[in-house]
Design an enzyme around this catalytic site. Structure first.
Site, mmCIF file in Angstrom:
data_model
loop_
_atom_site.group_PDB
_atom_site.id
_atom_site.type_symbol
_atom_site.label_atom_id
_atom_site.label_comp_id
_atom_site.label_asym_id
_atom_site.label_seq_id
_atom_site.Cartn_x
_atom_site.Cartn_y
_atom_site.Cartn_z
ATOM 1 N N ASP A 243 -5.100 3.296 4.020
ATOM 2 C CA ASP A 243 -4.656 2.120 3.277
ATOM 3 C C ASP A 243 -5.498 0.923 3.719
ATOM 4 O OD1 ASP A 243 -3.155 0.479 1.571
ATOM 5 O OD2 ASP A 243 -1.607 0.094 3.065
ATOM 6 N N SER A 244 -5.375 -0.167 2.987
ATOM 7 C CA SER A 244 -6.110 -1.381 3.338
ATOM 8 C C SER A 244 -5.550 -2.028 4.597
ATOM 9 C CB SER A 244 -6.050 -2.382 2.186
ATOM 10 O OG SER A 244 -4.701 -2.747 1.925
ATOM 11 N N CYS B 174 -2.606 3.808 -1.066
ATOM 12 C CA CYS B 174 -2.961 2.466 -1.531
ATOM 13 C C CYS B 174 -3.181 2.544 -3.033
ATOM 14 C CB CYS B 174 -4.225 1.989 -0.824
ATOM 15 S SG CYS B 174 -4.922 0.448 -1.450
ATOM 16 N N THR C 88 -4.483 0.341 -5.106
ATOM 17 C CA THR C 88 -5.805 -0.127 -5.510
ATOM 18 C C THR C 88 -6.851 0.953 -5.289
ATOM 19 O OG1 THR C 88 -5.261 -2.432 -5.053
ATOM 20 C CG2 THR C 88 -7.591 -1.844 -5.068
ATOM 21 N N CYS D 5 3.417 -1.374 -4.440
ATOM 22 C CA CYS D 5 2.462 -1.502 -3.344
ATOM 23 C C CYS D 5 3.112 -0.852 -2.133
ATOM 24 C CB CYS D 5 2.153 -2.973 -3.066
ATOM 25 S SG CYS D 5 1.182 -3.250 -1.553
ATOM 26 N N THR D 6 2.367 -0.049 -1.391
ATOM 27 C CA THR D 6 2.972 0.680 -0.274
ATOM 28 C C THR D 6 3.406 -0.245 0.862
ATOM 29 O OG1 THR D 6 0.750 1.138 0.613
ATOM 30 C CG2 THR D 6 1.778 2.831 -0.759
ATOM 31 N N HIS D 7 2.936 -1.493 0.872
ATOM 32 C CA HIS D 7 3.438 -2.444 1.862
ATOM 33 C C HIS D 7 4.912 -2.789 1.623
ATOM 34 C CE1 HIS D 7 -0.794 -3.243 2.877
ATOM 35 N NE2 HIS D 7 -0.362 -3.907 3.925
#
Length: 285
Positions: free
Chosen positions: A24-25, A88, A90, A202-204
């Site tokens: 992930d980012s 992620c 994106t 969003c995975t966050h």
């Protein structure tokens, strides 16, 4: 080790715990790891946070395509995982097809859970809470057209919520006023139908689920992709004939492409997410 070689190890001798590289980012994909660790006991996680390029929302698509493919090609060569999970949205929308063509291992991506939300809504109105880039992408438009054409879909884009989640995992308090302002459009007066499901695109964002629930003015169901991804991971291991062994003593690794920010609060959050034995490293890629 690919799943085919992993199957050979099953038939031919001792086998180390299967390894899933999760990317992930930032730290958002740890919410996906929580589902994987819960549903696939005995799996080993190598988690990679590309914080050297965080946040992805400020980067061009051409930069991200090149960056993600180069980073993951090197990491897969180095660690030889059995499976790659792109946790992620994106990254999944930009390079999933490229990675599947390039790498000789299963690659699992993530998309906003619009389909299950649209299939189960009782009011005919769902919300999509994602990054500003995700809510505007053609890919998201296509998901809505394919699976939620019968629904009112209220989209809210927030890059700030990604930052809040990053800070929360390291012990920073969450400002409830900020969360209420971000959620306001889902509950505003004048909507033809009341939103009863909100997709965490969003995975966050699942990392803040408890706080989001407490800040919502009424009950809604929060829908994310964590369990769906974990189910896919488990099914791929099953297809390979692998029985996961929960008795394995597994050392997980969390790697950052930039500086490793890992204070006491971060370690405590990792334990709550299911990481009972973990090594944290900062690497420059």
């Amino acid at each position: 080790m690919s799943l085919s070689r992993m199957s050979g190890a099953i038939n031919g001798g001792p086998q180390s715990p299967p390894t899933v590289l999760v990317f992930d980012s930032g730290v958002g994909g740890l919410s996906v790891c929580q589902s994987i660790l819960s549903m696939c006991p005995g799996v080993r996680i190598i988690y990679v946070a590309d914080n050297a390029s965080f946040p992805y929302g400020t980067r061009s698509e051409s930069y991200l395509r090149s960056r993600i493919v180069n980073v993951l090609s090197g990491l897969c060569e180095q660690h030889q995982p059995d499976m790659l999970v792109i946790a992620c949205n994106t990254a999944s929308t930009l390079v999933l097809a490229d990675l599947r063509q390039l790498l000789c291992l299963p690659v699992v991506g993530v998309v906003p859970a619009i389909k299950p939300a649209a299939e189960t809504t009782q009011t005919g109105a769902i919300g999509l809470l994602a990054t500003s880039a995700t809510v505007q992408r053609d890919y998201t438009d296509q998901l809505v057209a394919d699976f939620a054409g019968h629904c009112d879909v209220i989209r809210v884009g927030s890059s700030r919520l990604v930052e809040i989640a990053e800070h929360y995992l390291r012990g920073h308090p969450v400002n409830e006023g900020e969360l209420k302002a971000i959620l306001a459009d889902f509950f505003r007066e004048g909507l033809a139908r009341k939103v009863d499901k909100i997709v965490l695109g969003c995975t966050h964002f699942p990392l803040l689920k408890q706080q989001l629930e407490s800040c919502a003015p009424r009950h809604v169901e929060w829908v994310d992709s964590g369990n769906a991804i974990a189910n896919r991971v488990c099914s791929l291991f099953k297809e390979a004939g692998l029985s996961l062994d929960a008795s394995h003593k597994v050392l997980h690794r969390i790697r950052f492409t930039g500086e490793a920010i890992a204070n006491k609060q971060f370690h405590c959050q990792l334990a709550l997410l299911g990481f009972d034995n973990v090594k944290i490293e900062g690497v420059i890629i």
